[in-house]
Design a protein around this motif. Structure first.
Motif, PDB file in Angstrom:
ATOM      1  N   PRO A  82       8.143   7.205 -11.165  1.00 43.57           N
ATOM      2  CA  PRO A  82       9.353   7.962 -11.503  1.00 43.57           C
ATOM      3  C   PRO A  82       9.680   8.947 -10.013  1.00 43.57           C
ATOM      4  CG  PRO A  82       8.031   8.012 -13.097  1.00 43.57           C
ATOM      5  CD  PRO A  82       7.440   7.102 -12.199  1.00 43.57           C
ATOM      6  N   ILE A  83       8.432   9.087  -9.255  1.00 41.21           N
ATOM      7  CA  ILE A  83       8.673  10.013  -8.004  1.00 41.21           C
ATOM      8  C   ILE A  83       8.509   9.070  -6.605  1.00 41.21           C
ATOM      9  CG2 ILE A  83       7.296  11.638  -9.579  1.00 41.21           C
ATOM     10  CD1 ILE A  83       4.873  11.119  -7.772  1.00 41.21           C
ATOM     11  N   MET A  84       8.639   7.936  -6.619  1.00 35.49           N
ATOM     12  CA  MET A  84       8.615   6.989  -5.499  1.00 35.49           C
ATOM     13  C   MET A  84       9.573   5.798  -5.529  1.00 35.49           C
ATOM     14  SD  MET A  84       4.549   6.379  -5.068  1.00 35.49           S
ATOM     15  CE  MET A  84       4.899   5.653  -3.344  1.00 35.49           C
ATOM     16  N   LYS A  85      10.111   5.466  -4.531  1.00 33.26           N
ATOM     17  CA  LYS A  85      10.833   4.229  -4.175  1.00 33.26           C
ATOM     18  C   LYS A  85      10.173   2.903  -4.745  1.00 33.26           C
ATOM     19  CE  LYS A  85      14.045   6.005  -0.830  1.00 33.26           C
ATOM     20  NZ  LYS A  85      14.682   5.500   0.573  1.00 33.26           N
ATOM     21  N   THR A  86      10.412   2.329  -5.497  1.00 32.31           N
ATOM     22  CA  THR A  86       9.430   1.181  -6.110  1.00 32.31           C
ATOM     23  C   THR A  86      10.270  -0.192  -6.313  1.00 32.31           C
ATOM     24  OG1 THR A  86       9.977   1.640  -8.525  1.00 32.31           O
ATOM     25  CG2 THR A  86       8.159   2.798  -7.549  1.00 32.31           C
ATOM     26  N   ASN A  87       9.592  -1.172  -6.068  1.00 34.38           N
ATOM     27  CA  ASN A  87      10.189  -2.496  -6.438  1.00 34.38           C
ATOM     28  C   ASN A  87      10.349  -2.792  -7.960  1.00 34.38           C
ATOM     29  OD1 ASN A  87       9.705  -3.596  -3.748  1.00 34.38           O
ATOM     30  ND2 ASN A  87       7.698  -3.228  -4.117  1.00 34.38           N
ATOM     31  N   ALA A  88      11.100  -3.849  -8.375  1.00 32.73           N
ATOM     32  CA  ALA A  88      11.365  -4.098  -9.694  1.00 32.73           C
ATOM     33  C   ALA A  88      10.127  -4.154 -10.754  1.00 32.73           C
ATOM     34  CB  ALA A  88      11.843  -5.265 -10.021  1.00 32.73           C
ATOM     35  N   ASP A  89       8.858  -4.493  -9.946  1.00 31.78           N
ATOM     36  CA  ASP A  89       7.645  -4.483 -10.798  1.00 31.78           C
ATOM     37  C   ASP A  89       6.795  -3.121 -10.829  1.00 31.78           C
ATOM     38  OD1 ASP A  89       6.649  -4.431  -8.281  1.00 31.78           O
ATOM     39  OD2 ASP A  89       5.395  -6.156  -8.577  1.00 31.78           O
ATOM     40  N   GLU A  90       7.506  -2.054 -10.464  1.00 35.73           N
ATOM     41  CA  GLU A  90       7.041  -0.628 -10.338  1.00 35.73           C
ATOM     42  C   GLU A  90       6.039  -0.585  -9.206  1.00 35.73           C
ATOM     43  OE1 GLU A  90       7.690   1.546 -14.288  1.00 35.73           O
ATOM     44  OE2 GLU A  90       5.911   0.185 -14.348  1.00 35.73           O
ATOM     45  N   SER A  91       5.661  -1.585  -8.427  1.00 37.16           N
ATOM     46  CA  SER A  91       4.873  -1.370  -7.157  1.00 37.16           C
ATOM     47  C   SER A  91       5.704  -0.523  -6.170  1.00 37.16           C
ATOM     48  CB  SER A  91       4.575  -2.963  -6.610  1.00 37.16           C
ATOM     49  OG  SER A  91       5.631  -3.393  -6.139  1.00 37.16           O
ATOM     50  N   PRO A  92       5.060   0.261  -5.310  1.00 35.20           N
ATOM     51  CA  PRO A  92       5.764   1.017  -4.341  1.00 35.20           C
ATOM     52  C   PRO A  92       6.524   0.122  -3.318  1.00 35.20           C
ATOM     53  CG  PRO A  92       3.280   1.591  -4.469  1.00 35.20           C
ATOM     54  CD  PRO A  92       3.698   0.510  -5.482  1.00 35.20           C
ATOM     55  N   ILE A  93       7.491   0.567  -2.864  1.00 39.39           N
ATOM     56  CA  ILE A  93       8.106  -0.260  -1.710  1.00 39.39           C
ATOM     57  C   ILE A  93       7.403   0.238  -0.638  1.00 39.39           C
ATOM     58  CG2 ILE A  93       9.867  -0.327  -0.175  1.00 39.39           C
ATOM     59  CD1 ILE A  93      11.842   0.138  -2.570  1.00 39.39           C
ATOM     60  N   ALA A  94       6.746  -0.810  -0.019  1.00 39.03           N
ATOM     61  CA  ALA A  94       5.574  -0.489   1.032  1.00 39.03           C
ATOM     62  C   ALA A  94       5.990  -1.564   2.136  1.00 39.03           C
ATOM     63  CB  ALA A  94       4.278  -0.922   0.690  1.00 39.03           C
ATOM     64  N   VAL A  95       5.954  -0.927   3.657  1.00 41.28           N
ATOM     65  CA  VAL A  95       6.280  -1.684   4.696  1.00 41.28           C
ATOM     66  C   VAL A  95       5.247  -1.758   5.508  1.00 41.28           C
ATOM     67  CG1 VAL A  95       7.800  -1.832   6.734  1.00 41.28           C
ATOM     68  CG2 VAL A  95       8.633  -0.952   4.509  1.00 41.28           C
ATOM     69  N   ASP A  96       4.671  -2.954   6.071  1.00 40.39           N
ATOM     70  CA  ASP A  96       3.479  -2.879   6.617  1.00 40.39           C
ATOM     71  C   ASP A  96       3.482  -2.543   8.121  1.00 40.39           C
ATOM     72  OD1 ASP A  96       1.866  -4.019   4.565  1.00 40.39           O
ATOM     73  OD2 ASP A  96       2.074  -5.984   5.333  1.00 40.39           O
ATOM     74  N   LEU A  97       2.646  -1.970   8.712  1.00 41.79           N
ATOM     75  CA  LEU A  97       2.773  -1.566  10.178  1.00 41.79           C
ATOM     76  C   LEU A  97       1.884  -2.160  10.878  1.00 41.79           C
ATOM     77  CD1 LEU A  97       2.610   2.396   9.327  1.00 41.79           C
ATOM     78  CD2 LEU A  97       4.688   1.045   9.862  1.00 41.79           C
TER      79      LEU A  97
END
Length: 107
Positions: A82-97
């Motif tokens: 509820p407090i983060m941008k997430t994917n459909a499976d509720e995993s956080p949208i994460a961009v590798d650096l």
């Protein structure tokens, strides 16, 4: 040792809640992370953009890759969704650096 950097996104009006939830990290979540080889895990917040920058070190990449499949991790994702941008499976949208520089001093 495996090092990983990535960025995630917290909603601007949820920055304080994000901090609070990590300050109260569930003991079972910490235990699971350590059991999967966690050595260090740091998350930084850019307050102006609400971008979270994360850095972690683990004993090995293969062991760490199993974290996402644990029950406690899935519960954490649901708790944080509820407090983060997430994917459909509720995993956080994460961009590798991409790591471009690393220097370790003497101990």
């Amino acid at each position: 040792m495996f090092r990983k950097g990535f960025k995630m996104y917290v909603y601007p009006d949820q920055q304080k809640e994000y901090y609070k939830r990590h300050a109260e990290l569930w003991p079972e979540m910490e235990e699971m992370l350590r059991a999967h080889g966690l050595i260090k895990y740091v998350i930084f917040l850019d307050k102006e953009t609400s971008v979270l920058y994360a850095y972690l070190e683990t004993e090995n990449e293969e062991l760490w890759s199993k974290v996402a499949r644990t029950e406690v991790n899935r519960k954490w994702w649901s708790y944080m969704a509820p407090i983060m941008k997430t994917n459909a499976d509720e995993s956080p949208i994460a961009v590798d650096l991409k790591e471009v520089f690393y220097l370790e001093g003497e101990r």
